[in-house]
Design an enzyme around this catalytic site. Structure first.
Site, PDB file in Angstrom:
ATOM      1  N   GLY A  24      40.199  33.465  52.984  1.00 53.49           N
ATOM      2  CA  GLY A  24      40.796  33.837  54.261  1.00 53.49           C
ATOM      3  C   GLY A  24      39.792  34.556  55.146  1.00 53.49           C
ATOM      4  O   GLY A  24      38.640  34.790  54.768  1.00 53.49           O
ATOM      5  N   GLY A  26      39.545  37.727  58.443  1.00 51.97           N
ATOM      6  CA  GLY A  26      40.220  38.832  59.118  1.00 51.97           C
ATOM      7  C   GLY A  26      39.266  39.523  60.054  1.00 51.97           C
ATOM      8  O   GLY A  26      38.185  39.018  60.372  1.00 51.97           O
ATOM      9  N   VAL A  31      36.438  35.962  53.476  1.00 55.30           N
ATOM     10  CA  VAL A  31      36.561  36.270  52.057  1.00 55.30           C
ATOM     11  C   VAL A  31      36.492  34.962  51.276  1.00 55.30           C
ATOM     12  O   VAL A  31      37.182  33.996  51.606  1.00 55.30           O
ATOM     13  CB  VAL A  31      37.886  36.995  51.740  1.00 55.30           C
ATOM     14  CG1 VAL A  31      37.930  37.403  50.268  1.00 55.30           C
ATOM     15  CG2 VAL A  31      38.059  38.222  52.630  1.00 55.30           C
ATOM     16  N   LYS A  46      33.513  39.530  50.072  1.00 55.86           N
ATOM     17  CA  LYS A  46      34.007  39.821  51.430  1.00 55.86           C
ATOM     18  C   LYS A  46      32.797  40.007  52.330  1.00 55.86           C
ATOM     19  O   LYS A  46      32.060  40.994  52.224  1.00 55.86           O
ATOM     20  CB  LYS A  46      34.889  41.073  51.427  1.00 55.86           C
ATOM     21  CG  LYS A  46      35.555  41.359  52.765  1.00 55.86           C
ATOM     22  CD  LYS A  46      36.470  42.570  52.666  1.00 55.86           C
ATOM     23  CE  LYS A  46      37.754  42.247  51.944  1.00 55.86           C
ATOM     24  NZ  LYS A  46      38.675  41.448  52.782  1.00 55.86           N
ATOM     25  N   GLU A 103      36.759  42.645  42.775  1.00 52.16           N
ATOM     26  CA  GLU A 103      37.623  42.014  41.785  1.00 52.16           C
ATOM     27  C   GLU A 103      38.399  40.875  42.439  1.00 52.16           C
ATOM     28  O   GLU A 103      38.977  41.053  43.514  1.00 52.16           O
ATOM     29  CB  GLU A 103      38.591  43.048  41.219  1.00 52.16           C
ATOM     30  CG  GLU A 103      39.663  42.489  40.305  1.00 52.16           C
ATOM     31  CD  GLU A 103      40.704  43.526  39.926  1.00 52.16           C
ATOM     32  OE1 GLU A 103      41.647  43.169  39.192  1.00 52.16           O
ATOM     33  OE2 GLU A 103      40.593  44.690  40.361  1.00 52.16           O
ATOM     34  N   TYR A 104      38.408  39.723  41.793  1.00 50.75           N
ATOM     35  CA  TYR A 104      39.209  38.614  42.289  1.00 50.75           C
ATOM     36  C   TYR A 104      40.610  38.726  41.702  1.00 50.75           C
ATOM     37  O   TYR A 104      40.776  38.778  40.476  1.00 50.75           O
ATOM     38  CB  TYR A 104      38.598  37.270  41.911  1.00 50.75           C
ATOM     39  CG  TYR A 104      39.494  36.096  42.261  1.00 50.75           C
ATOM     40  CD1 TYR A 104      39.732  35.762  43.589  1.00 50.75           C
ATOM     41  CD2 TYR A 104      40.123  35.355  41.257  1.00 50.75           C
ATOM     42  CE1 TYR A 104      40.558  34.706  43.918  1.00 50.75           C
ATOM     43  CE2 TYR A 104      40.952  34.292  41.581  1.00 50.75           C
ATOM     44  CZ  TYR A 104      41.168  33.977  42.915  1.00 50.75           C
ATOM     45  OH  TYR A 104      42.005  32.940  43.234  1.00 50.75           O
ATOM     46  N   VAL A 105      41.595  38.796  42.557  1.00 51.88           N
ATOM     47  CA  VAL A 105      42.984  38.927  42.126  1.00 51.88           C
ATOM     48  C   VAL A 105      43.654  37.568  42.288  1.00 51.88           C
ATOM     49  O   VAL A 105      43.842  37.083  43.404  1.00 51.88           O
ATOM     50  CB  VAL A 105      43.728  39.996  42.953  1.00 51.88           C
ATOM     51  CG1 VAL A 105      45.168  40.130  42.454  1.00 51.88           C
ATOM     52  CG2 VAL A 105      43.010  41.334  42.862  1.00 51.88           C
ATOM     53  N   ASP A 147      45.514  51.273  56.315  1.00 59.31           N
ATOM     54  CA  ASP A 147      46.122  49.991  56.718  1.00 59.31           C
ATOM     55  C   ASP A 147      46.951  49.414  55.574  1.00 59.31           C
ATOM     56  O   ASP A 147      46.814  48.239  55.228  1.00 59.31           O
ATOM     57  CB  ASP A 147      45.046  49.000  57.165  1.00 59.31           C
ATOM     58  CG  ASP A 147      45.629  47.795  57.917  1.00 59.31           C
ATOM     59  OD1 ASP A 147      46.779  47.904  58.394  1.00 59.31           O
ATOM     60  OD2 ASP A 147      44.946  46.764  58.018  1.00 59.31           O
ATOM     61  N   ASN A 152      47.908  43.507  52.373  1.00 54.83           N
ATOM     62  CA  ASN A 152      46.843  44.228  51.681  1.00 54.83           C
ATOM     63  C   ASN A 152      47.260  44.656  50.283  1.00 54.83           C
ATOM     64  O   ASN A 152      46.583  45.479  49.655  1.00 54.83           O
ATOM     65  CB  ASN A 152      46.397  45.450  52.493  1.00 54.83           C
ATOM     66  CG  ASN A 152      45.377  45.090  53.555  1.00 54.83           C
ATOM     67  OD1 ASN A 152      44.711  44.062  53.464  1.00 54.83           O
ATOM     68  ND2 ASN A 152      45.256  45.921  54.573  1.00 54.83           N
TER      69      ASN A 152
END
Length: 392
Positions: A24, A26, A31, A46, A103-105, A147, A152
């Site tokens: 994505g 922003g 990212v 990122k 960390e990749y979630v 934020d 998030n």
């Protein structure tokens, strides 16, 4: 970023990271999901939108300032250690486009779960407590998010636990974009709406907005189509409608906590995030969402029974995960998915959350009506389940 090699793209020293999927974009930048060739694990990269954040003229001094600020904020955010905060592993400043290694979630953002209809109370309490625990760990390190919003907060596919992402990035954007304040108007505290820096209690206000949406289906003021200026004025001057006025089934103690989090004056909010965690534990105790795994006779309690007879937290998480896996494997309208959703609704009701059970059945009934028609047996079965739990 290096050029493609055999159709593959690499970044970092020694081409350490292989880019896989664009996740994505922003205000901060892009990212990507990537593979760490050194440690053999998936990570999230990122990238810093340096060209935009440094301004159109790309003054070398300004670029240097943005890079240095980015490195400082990344170092601060990396100090946060919590199972409910996405870890920052590294920060690469040597590349033409700096990036964070995080960390990749593997999961969906919380906004994929909230909206229109309320969440079951057990899930609301669980996720709210985890977010508050993540905030407590950050605030202990004097790190403020600024934020907090559903997008998030990521919900892991593996265990349905949450991970908060983008700590420190809002302060970085505040410092680099002089004409704007980072944050999302739907969840922004009154002091942040006034372009003040805010502190830990600003995060608690935003958590209150997220919890409000969990229990009602809507943020406290407006929706995504609302005018940002009107939203900012509402956060500063308008009292939110109490959640229980939006729909029945919200425990008084939970409503009181949410309304306290949404206090206009930061001094009137909970003292810290750990106080919120404690309050949620008390609410869970009142709801009886924990207890032995089964009754001595091996049977599930009937509608309206207290969940003190049954331990449901892990079972609800497992049922939710089963639904998601079946959807991924078979599609939304498969019979196995519908059956699993009914089982999840009944489990939710047996846990003591009869409102949540009715709403899950109602949502299933509407979906079945759209897929199969209002007179189909699956549609009728779903609405019959809703009526059963409404009656309970």
């Amino acid at each position: 970023m290096t050029g493609p090699r055999n159709g593959r793209r690499f970044v970092g020293p020694g081409d350490r990271f292989e880019l896989a999927d664009h996740i994505g974009s922003g205000g901060f930048g892009d990212v990507w999901r990537a593979r760490d060739g050194t440690l053999g694990r998936e990570v999230a990269l990122k990238f810093l939108a340096l060209n935009r954040l440094a301004g159109p003229r790309q003054d070398p001094e300004r670029v240097t300032q943005v890079r240095e600020r980015f490195a400082r904020e990344s170092l601060i955010a990396a100090k946060v250690d919590s199972p409910y905060v996405a870890s920052i592993y590294d920060c690469d400043m040597g590349d033409e486009t700096p990036f964070l290694v995080m960390e990749y979630v593997d999961g969906e953002p919380l906004n994929a779960h909230v909206g229109i209809t309320p969440l079951p109370l057990a899930r609301t309490c669980r996720w709210s407590s985890q977010i508050a625990q993540g905030l407590a760990a950050a605030h202990d390190r004097s790190v403020v998010h600024r934020d907090i919003k559903p997008s998030n907060v990521l919900v892991r596919e593996a265990d349905s636990d949450v991970r908060i992402v983008d700590f420190g990035l809002s302060r970085f954007i505040d410092a680099t974009e002089t004409r704007s304040t980072a944050g999302t108007p739907l969840y922004m505290s009154p002091e942040r709406c006034r372009a003040e820096p805010g502190d830990e209690r600003s995060d608690l206000y935003s958590l209150g907005c997220v919890m409000y949406e969990m229990v009602t289906g809507w943020p406290p003021f407006g929706d995504t189509r609302a005018d940002p200026v009107a939203l900012a004025q509402a956060h500063q001057n308008k009292a939110p409608t109490p959640p229980r006025a939006q729909g029945s089934g919200v425990p008084p103690a939970l409503e009181k906590l949410i309304m306290t989090l949404l206090a206009k004056d930061p001094e009137h909010r909970p003292h810290n995030a750990r106080a919120v965690v404690h309050a949620i534990k008390e609410i869970e105790r009142d709801l009886d969402v924990s207890g032995p795994e089964r009754r001595t006779d091996g049977l599930l309690p009937g509608p309206g029974a207290s969940a003190s007879d049954n331990g449901f937290a892990d079972r609800l998480s497992a049922a939710e995960l089963a639904v998601r896996r079946l959807i991924w494997k078979h599609g939304q309208d498969h019979a196995l998915v519908i059956t699993a959703r009914m089982e999840l609704a009944d489990l939710t009701g047996h846990s003591g959350d009869v409102r949540g059970a009715a709403e899950l059945y109602d949502r299933l009934g509407q979906d079945c009506s759209a897929w199969f028609g209002p007179g189909h047996s699956r549609t009728l079965d779903a609405f019959e389940g809703m009526v059963r739990w409404v009656s309970a």
